[in-house]
Design a protein around this motif. Structure first.
Motif, mmCIF file in Angstrom:
data_model
loop_
_atom_site.group_PDB
_atom_site.id
_atom_site.type_symbol
_atom_site.label_atom_id
_atom_site.label_comp_id
_atom_site.label_asym_id
_atom_site.label_seq_id
_atom_site.Cartn_x
_atom_site.Cartn_y
_atom_site.Cartn_z
ATOM 1 N N LEU A 100 8.772 15.210 13.538
ATOM 2 C CA LEU A 100 8.770 14.240 14.628
ATOM 3 C C LEU A 100 8.256 14.889 15.913
ATOM 4 C CD1 LEU A 100 12.249 12.594 13.936
ATOM 5 C CD2 LEU A 100 10.002 11.726 13.289
ATOM 6 N N SER A 149 19.392 12.030 6.708
ATOM 7 C CA SER A 149 19.313 13.413 7.179
ATOM 8 C C SER A 149 20.269 14.290 6.394
ATOM 9 C CB SER A 149 19.670 13.489 8.660
ATOM 10 O OG SER A 149 20.997 13.048 8.872
ATOM 11 N N ASP A 151 8.594 5.715 18.976
ATOM 12 C CA ASP A 151 9.171 5.086 17.785
ATOM 13 C C ASP A 151 10.694 5.121 17.848
ATOM 14 O OD1 ASP A 151 6.692 4.683 15.927
ATOM 15 O OD2 ASP A 151 6.498 6.721 16.718
ATOM 16 N N ARG A 166 11.627 17.566 10.711
ATOM 17 C CA ARG A 166 11.165 16.377 9.998
ATOM 18 C C ARG A 166 9.796 15.914 10.494
ATOM 19 N NH1 ARG A 166 15.298 14.317 6.715
ATOM 20 N NH2 ARG A 166 13.565 13.102 5.855
ATOM 21 N N LEU A 185 14.226 6.733 10.801
ATOM 22 C CA LEU A 185 12.770 6.870 10.707
ATOM 23 C C LEU A 185 12.305 7.565 9.435
ATOM 24 C CD1 LEU A 185 11.730 7.974 14.333
ATOM 25 C CD2 LEU A 185 11.819 5.660 13.368
ATOM 26 N N CYS A 186 13.151 8.461 8.914
ATOM 27 C CA CYS A 186 12.677 9.336 7.831
ATOM 28 C C CYS A 186 13.512 9.254 6.566
ATOM 29 C CB CYS A 186 12.666 10.792 8.295
ATOM 30 S SG CYS A 186 11.868 11.109 9.863
ATOM 31 N N GLY A 187 14.591 8.528 6.600
ATOM 32 C CA GLY A 187 15.518 8.568 5.458
ATOM 33 C C GLY A 187 16.708 9.407 5.812
ATOM 34 N N ILE A 224 16.703 10.398 12.615
ATOM 35 C CA ILE A 224 16.113 10.848 11.348
ATOM 36 C C ILE A 224 16.450 9.880 10.220
ATOM 37 C CG2 ILE A 224 16.204 12.658 9.587
ATOM 38 C CD1 ILE A 224 16.680 14.637 11.955
ATOM 39 N N ASP A 225 17.710 9.466 10.174
ATOM 40 C CA ASP A 225 18.120 8.527 9.121
ATOM 41 C C ASP A 225 17.293 7.254 9.168
ATOM 42 O OD1 ASP A 225 20.025 10.341 8.358
ATOM 43 O OD2 ASP A 225 21.729 9.246 9.206
ATOM 44 N N SER A 273 1.801 10.984 13.969
ATOM 45 C CA SER A 273 3.191 11.387 13.846
ATOM 46 C C SER A 273 4.101 10.425 14.605
ATOM 47 C CB SER A 273 3.387 12.803 14.389
ATOM 48 O OG SER A 273 3.039 12.870 15.753
ATOM 49 N N LEU A 274 5.342 10.356 14.159
ATOM 50 C CA LEU A 274 6.327 9.513 14.815
ATOM 51 C C LEU A 274 6.816 10.205 16.084
ATOM 52 C CD1 LEU A 274 8.308 8.425 11.640
ATOM 53 C CD2 LEU A 274 6.698 7.037 12.960
#
Length: 314
Positions: free
Chosen positions: A28, A312, A52, A26, A308-310, A305-306, A2-3
């Motif tokens: 994390l 938000s 991260d 998300r 690392l994950c796309g 989030i934006d 996991s991040l």
């Protein structure tokens, strides 16, 4: 795997679980500051190895620390000042750096005015005297109708201008980049030099970042330009004022007073400052309101989030 997100600000998620919820929803892995205070450089080095993302307050993120964070992809500043971050090294590594511009603007502007009023009207010594049974009246200075000088007219400076309107203050400002349309619409007069702000203003408020150029921009020479009834306020960054020179100016009553929320080292090294009755001291707390804390936390979490994950959810 996991991040991992390492969060240093002690107030992150303090009043609302929303910032932490956003990150955990998300998937994390969130680790928070275990010390309950600003981390030292050594503590940061020991804490960032698997991060991260880092959501950081004023804790040190120089090259030595960042070199120990090989997975780091984003630094989300919890606030706007980035002088504790080695931006050049972060850029060389491709590490994104974001800030929470606007999240605490109104809170800092409120506190700026609180310090102005407290210093001008001697609120703290009057309060202390009354608690000790001393009900003598102290003569103070007006805020209403006086001249406010702003060094820096960005978002927070403009928020201070909005408050100054209620006090019918004449506002002058110095900024390297001028917003002439804003100034014309809001009755602000730009001047060509910091010295002119200092010499003509009854209140001087600092709203600039800390850089090599602005470090100690207010020293003994500059303080000598100010009126003996003038008040100096700093809610921007520690290091803008030479604190030894400020001590001498206040001790000798060369200026009326000062309100300072930020110091080069916190608490300040020069403990003689604590003995001054014409200095109002803050604990770097101008942005510490429930609303601003929630705003900063949510904004910083979304930046992480934006990245690392796309994108938000708003």
């Amino acid at each position: 795997m996991s991040l991992s997100v390492f969060v240093t600000p002690r107030s992150f998620g303090k009043h609302s679980s929303a910032p932490l919820d956003l990150l955990k929803e998300r998937g994390l892995d969130v680790r928070t500051n275990p010390y309950g205070r600003i981390l030292t450089k050594e503590e940061m080095i020991a804490s960032v190895g698997d991060a991260d993302a880092i959501i950081v307050g004023v804790d040190p993120l120089d090259r030595d620390v960042l070199e120990r964070a090989p997975r780091l992809r984003i630094i989300a500043k919890y606030g706007v000042g980035t002088d504790n971050i080695d931006l050049a090294y972060a850029a060389s590594r491709g590490i994104a750096v974001t800030t929470t511009i606007g999240a605490n603007t109104e809170a800092v502007a409120d506190y700026t005015f609180a310090l102005m009023l407290a210093a001008a009207r001697k609120v703290v010594p009057i309060d202390r005297g009354c608690r000790g049974g001393d009900w003598r009246k102290l003569t103070t200075v007006d805020v209403y109708g006086r001249t406010l000088g702003l060094i820096g007219l960005g978002n927070i400076g403009k928020a201070v201008v909005r408050r100054a309107a209620g006090f019918a203050m004449n506002v002058v400002a110095f900024d390297a980049v001028r917003d002439e349309a804003y100034a014309a619409a809001n009755g602000v007069t730009y001047v060509d030099a910091v010295d002119e702000v200092l010499a003509t203003s009854d209140f001087v408020s600092l709203h600039v970042p800390l850089t090599e150029r602005t470090r100690h921009m207010i020293g003994a020479r500059e303080l000598a330009l100010m009126k003996p009834t003038a008040v100096l306020v700093n809610t921007a960054r520690g290091g803008l004022i030479d604190e030894d020179a400020l001590y001498e100016a206040l001790r000798s009553e060369a200026i009326w007073g000062a309100g300072v929320d930020v110091f080069e080292q916190e608490p300040p090294e020069n403990t003689a400052l604590f003995e001054l009755t014409n200095l109002v001291i803050g604990s770097h707390c101008a942005a510490s309101t429930v609303q601003a804390i929630d705003n900063m936390g949510i904004m910083a979490a979304r930046h992480v989030i934006d990245h690392l994950c796309g994108v938000s959810k708003s």
